[in-house]
Structure formats: structure tokens, C-alpha cells
Motif scaffolding. Structure first.
Motif, PDB file in Angstrom:
ATOM      1  N   ILE A 122       0.839  -1.207   0.000  1.00 42.74           N
ATOM      2  CA  ILE A 122       0.000   0.000   0.000  1.00 42.74           C
ATOM      3  C   ILE A 122       0.875   1.258   0.000  1.00 42.74           C
ATOM      4  O   ILE A 122       0.715   2.144  -0.834  1.00 42.74           O
ATOM      5  CB  ILE A 122      -0.933  -0.007   1.237  1.00 42.74           C
ATOM      6  CG1 ILE A 122      -1.851  -1.224   1.179  1.00 42.74           C
ATOM      7  CG2 ILE A 122      -1.726   1.297   1.321  1.00 42.74           C
ATOM      8  CD1 ILE A 122      -2.565  -1.541   2.473  1.00 42.74           C
ATOM      9  N   ALA A 123       1.817   1.327   0.930  1.00 39.87           N
ATOM     10  CA  ALA A 123       2.611   2.557   1.119  1.00 39.87           C
ATOM     11  C   ALA A 123       3.416   2.924  -0.121  1.00 39.87           C
ATOM     12  O   ALA A 123       3.571   4.113  -0.443  1.00 39.87           O
ATOM     13  CB  ALA A 123       3.528   2.385   2.320  1.00 39.87           C
ATOM     14  N   ASP A 124       3.903   1.917  -0.813  1.00 39.15           N
ATOM     15  CA  ASP A 124       4.769   2.138  -1.978  1.00 39.15           C
ATOM     16  C   ASP A 124       4.102   2.986  -3.069  1.00 39.15           C
ATOM     17  O   ASP A 124       4.770   3.634  -3.861  1.00 39.15           O
ATOM     18  CB  ASP A 124       5.180   0.765  -2.543  1.00 39.15           C
ATOM     19  CG  ASP A 124       6.309   0.872  -3.544  1.00 39.15           C
ATOM     20  OD1 ASP A 124       7.207   1.704  -3.322  1.00 39.15           O
ATOM     21  OD2 ASP A 124       6.287   0.140  -4.545  1.00 39.15           O
ATOM     22  N   LYS A 125       2.769   2.981  -3.085  1.00 41.97           N
ATOM     23  CA  LYS A 125       2.053   3.757  -4.117  1.00 41.97           C
ATOM     24  C   LYS A 125       2.049   5.251  -3.794  1.00 41.97           C
ATOM     25  O   LYS A 125       1.709   6.074  -4.635  1.00 41.97           O
ATOM     26  CB  LYS A 125       0.605   3.265  -4.211  1.00 41.97           C
ATOM     27  CG  LYS A 125       0.493   1.867  -4.764  1.00 41.97           C
ATOM     28  CD  LYS A 125      -0.953   1.397  -4.744  1.00 41.97           C
ATOM     29  CE  LYS A 125      -1.016  -0.079  -5.091  1.00 41.97           C
ATOM     30  NZ  LYS A 125      -2.110  -0.773  -4.469  1.00 41.97           N
ATOM     31  N   TYR A 126       2.385   5.610  -2.556  1.00 38.39           N
ATOM     32  CA  TYR A 126       2.256   6.999  -2.121  1.00 38.39           C
ATOM     33  C   TYR A 126       3.566   7.655  -1.702  1.00 38.39           C
ATOM     34  O   TYR A 126       3.660   8.878  -1.672  1.00 38.39           O
ATOM     35  CB  TYR A 126       1.278   7.079  -0.928  1.00 38.39           C
ATOM     36  CG  TYR A 126      -0.096   6.587  -1.274  1.00 38.39           C
ATOM     37  CD1 TYR A 126      -1.069   7.460  -1.767  1.00 38.39           C
ATOM     38  CD2 TYR A 126      -0.425   5.233  -1.141  1.00 38.39           C
ATOM     39  CE1 TYR A 126      -2.318   7.000  -2.105  1.00 38.39           C
ATOM     40  CE2 TYR A 126      -1.679   4.764  -1.481  1.00 38.39           C
ATOM     41  CZ  TYR A 126      -2.630   5.644  -1.961  1.00 38.39           C
ATOM     42  OH  TYR A 126      -3.876   5.181  -2.309  1.00 38.39           O
ATOM     43  N   VAL A 127       4.555   6.860  -1.341  1.00 39.05           N
ATOM     44  CA  VAL A 127       5.740   7.470  -0.709  1.00 39.05           C
ATOM     45  C   VAL A 127       6.980   6.615  -0.943  1.00 39.05           C
ATOM     46  O   VAL A 127       6.883   5.395  -1.076  1.00 39.05           O
ATOM     47  CB  VAL A 127       5.470   7.631   0.820  1.00 39.05           C
ATOM     48  CG1 VAL A 127       5.373   6.280   1.534  1.00 39.05           C
ATOM     49  CG2 VAL A 127       6.486   8.511   1.492  1.00 39.05           C
ATOM     50  N   LYS A 128       8.140   7.301  -0.995  1.00 40.61           N
ATOM     51  CA  LYS A 128       9.418   6.586  -1.014  1.00 40.61           C
ATOM     52  C   LYS A 128       9.775   6.251   0.421  1.00 40.61           C
ATOM     53  O   LYS A 128       9.738   7.123   1.286  1.00 40.61           O
ATOM     54  CB  LYS A 128      10.508   7.474  -1.608  1.00 40.61           C
ATOM     55  CG  LYS A 128      10.928   7.113  -2.976  1.00 40.61           C
ATOM     56  CD  LYS A 128      12.148   7.905  -3.368  1.00 40.61           C
ATOM     57  CE  LYS A 128      12.485   7.626  -4.802  1.00 40.61           C
ATOM     58  NZ  LYS A 128      13.533   8.496  -5.292  1.00 40.61           N
TER      59      LYS A 128
END
Lengths: 189, 72
Positions: free
Chosen positions: A21-27
Motif C-alpha cells: 500500500i505505502a509504496d504507491k504513495y511514498v518513497k
């Protein structure tokens, strides 16, 4: 050394769900104890530490709601405004668990200085772990553990990583990072 | 002065296990049991604790303490 599906630990599965999930929004990078554990270190941990690049409040809200939809909850608050202003942006880590579960926890902080930005810039996947996530480099982990953290547990983690990557470690890079740690975290010249 | 609380045998254990990880592809199976066991045991404890009268409040305090510890 490819990891079979059945070899994945509860920590591995939790992390992969979170990062999907996080990878779609943030490095992001995974740092600290979990890096050693993912390399076979036999010790306990309650949380998986991560550093996020700084993102806007709006983008964080999108990420937070995606995590909620994905079955996670933030321990500090349900309100992403509070999480962002009172915690993340003030340098305090936030913690997510799977809804209704106690452990494990994802402990997330924003990058706080040029060293954290460098950690994110030099992030890498580490095939020996069998995990498709980005970690801070092995040299970075060793330098932080030996120069900044220094507890018995951290020194043992560093020793373990040095043994696992024997002959493949860039000592010059470790020294360069240690110098930056002394400058930025201890205010030494 | 930093006091080393660990003895030599502890250091040697780290070396033995790291060697095992480097040389035995089956290390993950042993490791999984160890890591999962800790998480399963801790979650079982917290679930039991949450069922007691003061349990939820204690868990809140433990969590608050952890957040404070990590913010200094």
C-alpha cells in the motif's frame, strides 16, 4: 537463496502487506532491527522501523486512508490531520498495526535531515532477505548501529551483518556515513 | 565507561549462527519458528490482558510509554 512462501514469517507478511500500500504513495526505507532479523538474526522485535520521505499532508491523508482500507489502524489517532501535525511533522514516530491486533507494529518517521535523505536515495532491495521491499544499505545499517545506537543488541546486529556480508562490505562508505552521523547527530565537526 | 553485560559465549553464539545462516539454506525454517513464536506468544498475552478489568487501560499505558520513549 530464494525464500519459499511457507518460509515467510509473520513479520515478513505484515511488512509486505504494509509496503504494498505505502509504496504507491511514498518513497520509504526499512531500517534498524528488522534489517538484521530479515538476514537471519535470531532475536525478537515488536516493530518494523521505516523512514518515509517527507510528503504533503494531502498525500499523507491519501496514504492513511489507503492503509485503513487495507486493514491497518494507527495507534495514535484515527484522524490523519492529528497524526500528521502532532506526530509526523513534529518528528515523532507513528505506529500502525493490523486492525484489532497488538503486534507487530510498523513504526514510521519522516526523514529528518540530509543523512536520512541520503539513506532513502541509496536504498536497495536485498535479495538475501527474499523480500521485495527497499532497505537502507547494509553499510548504512552497520554505521548507525556501531556509531549512533551502540546498545549490546545493536552491536550484535552489526556483527551479524558483517559476518553475513563478509568480503562484500564497503568500509570506506561506512566511515563516510559515521562521519556524517557525528556531524549531524552529535554536532561534531 | 560502558560495561559489557554479555560474555564471550554470547559473542561466539552470534558467530556460530551467522555461519549457519551463510551455509545452510534451511535456516529460514528454524528462524520462522523462532520469530513467529514470539509474536504469537505476545499477541496471546495481550489478548488475555485485554479481557481483564484493567487490561485495556494497562495496554493504553504501555503504548503511550512506547510512543514517549520513541519521541525523545
Amino acid at each position: 537463496m530464494k525464500r519459499e512462501v511457507t518460509d515467510k514469517t509473520i513479520l515478513d507478511k505484515f511488512l509486505e502487506d504494509f509496503i504494498r500500500i505505502a509504496d504507491k504513495y511514498v518513497k520509504y526505507i526499512v531500517v534498524s532491527g528488522f534489517v538484521s532479523i530479515a538476514h537471519g538474526r535470531s532475536r525478537g522485535t515488536e516493530d518494523i522501523d521505516m523512514i518515509f520521505e517527507r510528503i504533503s499532508k494531502e498525500k499523507f491523508k491519501e496514504l492513511h486512508f489507503a492503509l485503513i482500507k487495507g486493514g491497518f489502524e494507527c495507534i495514535q489517532s484515527d484522524n490523519p490531520e492529528i497524526i500528521y501535525d502532532d506526530y509526523l511533522n513534529s518528528g515523532t514516530a507513528i505506529r500502525y498495526t493490523k486492525k484489532g491486533e497488538f503486534l507487530p507494529e510498523a513504526e514510521v518517521k519522516f526523514a529528518k535531515d540530509s543523512l536520512d535523505e541520503y539513506q532513502i536515495k541509496t536504498r536497495m532491495k536485498l535479495p538475501l532477505t527474499g523480500l521485495d521491499v527497499y532497505f537502507s544499505s547494509i553499510e548504512m545499517n552497520i554505521a548507525f548501529k556501531e556509531e549512533l545506537l551502540k546498545s549490546d543488541k545493536d552491536m550484535e546486529d552489526a556483527k551479524h551483518l558483517r559476518l553475513i556480508y563478509r568480503g562484500k562490505i564497503n568500509e570506506q562508505e561506512i566511515e563516510k556515513i559515521k562521519k556524517q552521523i557525528r556531524k549531524l547527530r552529535f554536532n561534531e565537526d | 565507561m560502558k560495561i559489557n553485560m554479555r560474555d564471550k559465549s554470547h559473542d561466539e553464539q552470534i558467530e556460530r549462527w551467522a555461519d549457519y545462516v551463510r551455509n545452510n539454506p534451511d535456516w529460514k525454517k528454524k528462524h520462522k519458528k523462532f520469530i513467529d513464536g514470539q509474536i504469537i506468544m505476545a499477541n496471546r498475552f495481550y489478548k488475555k490482558l485485554a479481557e481483564t478489568a484493567e487490561g485495556k487501560a494497562i495496554i493504553q499505558e504501555l503504548r503511550a510509554a512506547k510512543i514517549r520513549k520513541n519521541s525523545v
